[in-house]
Design an enzyme around this catalytic site. Structure first.
Site, PDB file in Angstrom:
ATOM      1  N   SER A 127       0.838  -1.203   0.000  1.00 54.24           N
ATOM      2  CA  SER A 127       0.000   0.000   0.000  1.00 54.24           C
ATOM      3  C   SER A 127       0.868   1.245   0.000  1.00 54.24           C
ATOM      4  O   SER A 127       1.646   1.484   0.926  1.00 54.24           O
ATOM      5  CB  SER A 127      -0.913   0.004   1.224  1.00 54.24           C
ATOM      6  OG  SER A 127      -1.527   1.273   1.320  1.00 54.24           O
TER       7      SER A 127
ATOM      8  N   HIS B  67      -8.345   1.616  -4.096  1.00 47.17           N
ATOM      9  CA  HIS B  67      -9.323   1.424  -3.020  1.00 47.17           C
ATOM     10  C   HIS B  67      -9.940   2.778  -2.678  1.00 47.17           C
ATOM     11  O   HIS B  67      -9.281   3.624  -2.064  1.00 47.17           O
ATOM     12  CB  HIS B  67      -8.572   0.798  -1.825  1.00 47.17           C
ATOM     13  CG  HIS B  67      -9.406   0.600  -0.603  1.00 47.17           C
ATOM     14  ND1 HIS B  67      -8.844   0.337   0.631  1.00 47.17           N
ATOM     15  CD2 HIS B  67     -10.749   0.613  -0.397  1.00 47.17           C
ATOM     16  CE1 HIS B  67      -9.810   0.195   1.528  1.00 47.17           C
ATOM     17  NE2 HIS B  67     -10.970   0.359   0.928  1.00 47.17           N
TER      18      HIS B  67
ATOM     19  N   ASP C 291      -4.685   3.861  -1.724  1.00 46.15           N
ATOM     20  CA  ASP C 291      -5.768   4.198  -0.800  1.00 46.15           C
ATOM     21  C   ASP C 291      -6.226   5.635  -0.984  1.00 46.15           C
ATOM     22  O   ASP C 291      -5.518   6.572  -0.598  1.00 46.15           O
ATOM     23  CB  ASP C 291      -5.275   4.021   0.644  1.00 46.15           C
ATOM     24  CG  ASP C 291      -5.150   2.561   1.015  1.00 46.15           C
ATOM     25  OD1 ASP C 291      -6.136   1.826   0.843  1.00 46.15           O
ATOM     26  OD2 ASP C 291      -4.063   2.159   1.463  1.00 46.15           O
TER      27      ASP C 291
ATOM     28  N   HIS D  76      -1.314  -1.118  -4.209  1.00 51.64           N
ATOM     29  CA  HIS D  76      -2.608  -0.742  -3.627  1.00 51.64           C
ATOM     30  C   HIS D  76      -2.594   0.759  -3.337  1.00 51.64           C
ATOM     31  O   HIS D  76      -1.690   1.258  -2.665  1.00 51.64           O
ATOM     32  CB  HIS D  76      -2.796  -1.553  -2.338  1.00 51.64           C
ATOM     33  CG  HIS D  76      -4.116  -1.367  -1.668  1.00 51.64           C
ATOM     34  ND1 HIS D  76      -5.252  -2.070  -2.024  1.00 51.64           N
ATOM     35  CD2 HIS D  76      -4.482  -0.564  -0.634  1.00 51.64           C
ATOM     36  CE1 HIS D  76      -6.258  -1.714  -1.241  1.00 51.64           C
ATOM     37  NE2 HIS D  76      -5.818  -0.797  -0.384  1.00 51.64           N
TER      38      HIS D  76
ATOM     39  N   MET E 194      -8.661   8.537   0.091  1.00 53.64           N
ATOM     40  CA  MET E 194      -9.477   8.922   1.258  1.00 53.64           C
ATOM     41  C   MET E 194      -9.925  10.366   1.121  1.00 53.64           C
ATOM     42  O   MET E 194      -9.113  11.236   0.805  1.00 53.64           O
ATOM     43  CB  MET E 194      -8.648   8.776   2.535  1.00 53.64           C
ATOM     44  CG  MET E 194      -8.074   7.389   2.740  1.00 53.64           C
ATOM     45  SD  MET E 194      -7.073   7.348   4.224  1.00 53.64           S
ATOM     46  CE  MET E 194      -6.562   5.624   4.226  1.00 53.64           C
TER      47      MET E 194
ATOM     48  N   MET F 185     -11.975   4.988  -0.570  1.00 59.28           N
ATOM     49  CA  MET F 185     -12.638   5.213   0.723  1.00 59.28           C
ATOM     50  C   MET F 185     -13.225   6.610   0.665  1.00 59.28           C
ATOM     51  O   MET F 185     -12.758   7.546   1.324  1.00 59.28           O
ATOM     52  CB  MET F 185     -11.622   5.058   1.858  1.00 59.28           C
ATOM     53  CG  MET F 185     -11.249   3.610   2.118  1.00 59.28           C
ATOM     54  SD  MET F 185      -9.725   3.447   3.065  1.00 59.28           S
ATOM     55  CE  MET F 185      -8.552   3.587   1.736  1.00 59.28           C
TER      56      MET F 185
ATOM     57  N   GLY G  41       0.949  -2.252   3.994  1.00 65.56           N
ATOM     58  CA  GLY G  41       1.596  -0.945   3.910  1.00 65.56           C
ATOM     59  C   GLY G  41       2.836  -0.884   4.777  1.00 65.56           C
ATOM     60  O   GLY G  41       3.971  -1.058   4.299  1.00 65.56           O
TER      61      GLY G  41
ATOM     62  N   ASP H 272      -6.936  -6.159   4.100  1.00 67.08           N
ATOM     63  CA  ASP H 272      -6.279  -4.848   4.105  1.00 67.08           C
ATOM     64  C   ASP H 272      -6.320  -4.287   5.518  1.00 67.08           C
ATOM     65  O   ASP H 272      -7.395  -4.025   6.052  1.00 67.08           O
ATOM     66  CB  ASP H 272      -7.033  -3.935   3.120  1.00 67.08           C
ATOM     67  CG  ASP H 272      -6.432  -2.559   2.973  1.00 67.08           C
ATOM     68  OD1 ASP H 272      -5.342  -2.311   3.510  1.00 67.08           O
ATOM     69  OD2 ASP H 272      -7.077  -1.725   2.301  1.00 67.08           O
TER      70      ASP H 272
ATOM     71  N   MET I   6     -12.098  -5.656   5.036  1.00 68.64           N
ATOM     72  CA  MET I   6     -11.205  -4.779   5.810  1.00 68.64           C
ATOM     73  C   MET I   6     -10.860  -5.446   7.136  1.00 68.64           C
ATOM     74  O   MET I   6     -11.763  -5.901   7.853  1.00 68.64           O
ATOM     75  CB  MET I   6     -11.874  -3.426   6.071  1.00 68.64           C
ATOM     76  CG  MET I   6     -12.030  -2.524   4.857  1.00 68.64           C
ATOM     77  SD  MET I   6     -10.506  -2.145   3.958  1.00 68.64           S
ATOM     78  CE  MET I   6      -9.492  -1.386   5.251  1.00 68.64           C
TER      79      MET I   6
HETATM   80  C1  DX5 Z   1      -6.461   1.454   5.762  1.00 59.26           C
HETATM   81  C2  DX5 Z   1      -5.993   1.368   4.324  1.00 59.26           C
HETATM   82  C3  DX5 Z   1      -4.890   0.394   4.159  1.00 59.26           C
HETATM   83  C4  DX5 Z   1      -3.601   0.799   4.803  1.00 59.26           C
HETATM   84  C5  DX5 Z   1      -2.973  -0.441   5.327  1.00 59.26           C
HETATM   85  O1  DX5 Z   1      -7.403   2.440   5.853  1.00 59.26           O
HETATM   86  O2  DX5 Z   1      -7.073   0.942   3.512  1.00 59.26           O
HETATM   87  O3  DX5 Z   1      -4.659   0.016   2.812  1.00 59.26           O
HETATM   88  O4  DX5 Z   1      -2.725   1.442   3.916  1.00 59.26           O
HETATM   89  O5  DX5 Z   1      -1.873  -0.078   6.075  1.00 59.26           O
HETATM   90  P1  DX5 Z   1      -1.107  -1.082   7.042  1.00 59.26           P
HETATM   91  O6  DX5 Z   1      -0.654  -2.234   6.203  1.00 59.26           O
HETATM   92  O7  DX5 Z   1       0.009  -0.238   7.541  1.00 59.26           O
HETATM   93  O8  DX5 Z   1      -2.070  -1.499   8.102  1.00 59.26           O
HETATM   94 ZN    ZN Z   2      -6.715  -0.002   1.339  1.00 60.30          ZN
END
Ligand code: DX5
Ligand code: ZN
Length: 222
Positions: free
Chosen positions: A14, A72, A41, A39, A43, A74, A203, A181, A143
């Site tokens: 990620s 992804h 993210d 990946h 947001m 969000m 990540g 994830d 998740m």
């Molecule tokens: C969480 C994200 C993840 C995040 C995971 O809101 O959707 O993709 O980057 O991070 P780690 O692997 O550090 O938990």
């Molecule tokens: Zn994610």
């Protein structure tokens, strides 16, 4: 990128845990470390309590290499922003079942654009919420943290939901990937893999490892 089946294990670092001031180098580093997908993210500060990046970042990554981009979303209105993420070069777009949109219609539009469609469910959302859409998706994202931030602790209570997703997949003769994830490292990847997940997003445990290639390998072999 060769489409993968639900039997292959896919490691998706990620980008959220990367150094944003060096995104191109970080992407190359992930590829050299053995990443299968990247990946991304997205947001919006509304669906989740954090703001990350938008389509310009997806496009910047897309322009530098060919790695499969697992985007992804969000965000509260994935339907409104969809075209921009498609145009930016996403290969797979995942939207949340909890967001404010016509889920079936958004999934249909993603596939109509020639992309793979993913559906995400938060830890508190029961598997049943995803069931009406299972025939219309390429990936189900369970998740394993409450979305919004990297570096959170894995929630083992999600494991039965992964098992239910895998059981429903074989019962109905479907082939969607099951992605996890949040809080994924070699230890939690083993638990998720045993439960039926095959796409592992990681990540912190990859980008922030002293040896990223070793970290990716450990997750793959876990
Ligand atoms: C969480 C994200 C993840 C995040 C995971 O809101 O959707 O993709 O980057 O991070 P780690 O692997 O550090 O938990
Ligand atoms: Zn994610």
């Amino acid at each position: 990128m060769i489409p993968r089946t639900c039997h292959d294990r896919v490691i998706a670092p990620s980008l959220l845990a990367a150094d944003f001031s060096r995104v191109r180098e970080e992407t190359t580093r992930a590829i050299h470390a053995g990443a299968d997908w990247l990946h991304l993210d997205v947001m919006d500060g509304h669906f989740v309590d954090n703001i990350s990046f938008g389509p310009a970042m997806v496009q910047a990554v897309h322009e530098t290499n060919d790695i499969f981009l697992d985007v992804h979303l969000m965000i509260s209105r994935p339907d409104h922003y969809l075209e921009r993420f498609i145009a930016a070069g996403s290969d797979l777009i995942t939207v949340h079942v909890e967001a404010d949109h016509d889920v079936a219609e958004t999934l249909r539009r993603i596939r109509a654009a020639g992309l793979q469609a993913g559906l995400a469910i938060n830890p508190a959302t029961p598997f049943e919420a995803a069931e009406p859409y299972l025939g219309e998706i390429d990936l189900l994202l369970c998740m394993t943290v409450v979305p919004g931030f990297g570096g959170q602790a894995f929630m083992p209570e999600v494991l039965p939901k992964i098992e239910a997703a895998a059981a429903a997949r074989s019962a109905r003769g479907l082939a969607y990937h099951i992605e996890v994830d949040g809080g994924i490292d070699a230890t939690t990847a083993a638990l998720c893999g045993r439960a039926g997940a095959n796409v592992l997003v990681a990540g912190s445990s990859t980008f922030r490892a002293p040896d990223m290639a070793a970290a990716v390998r450990a997750i793959r072999e876990a």
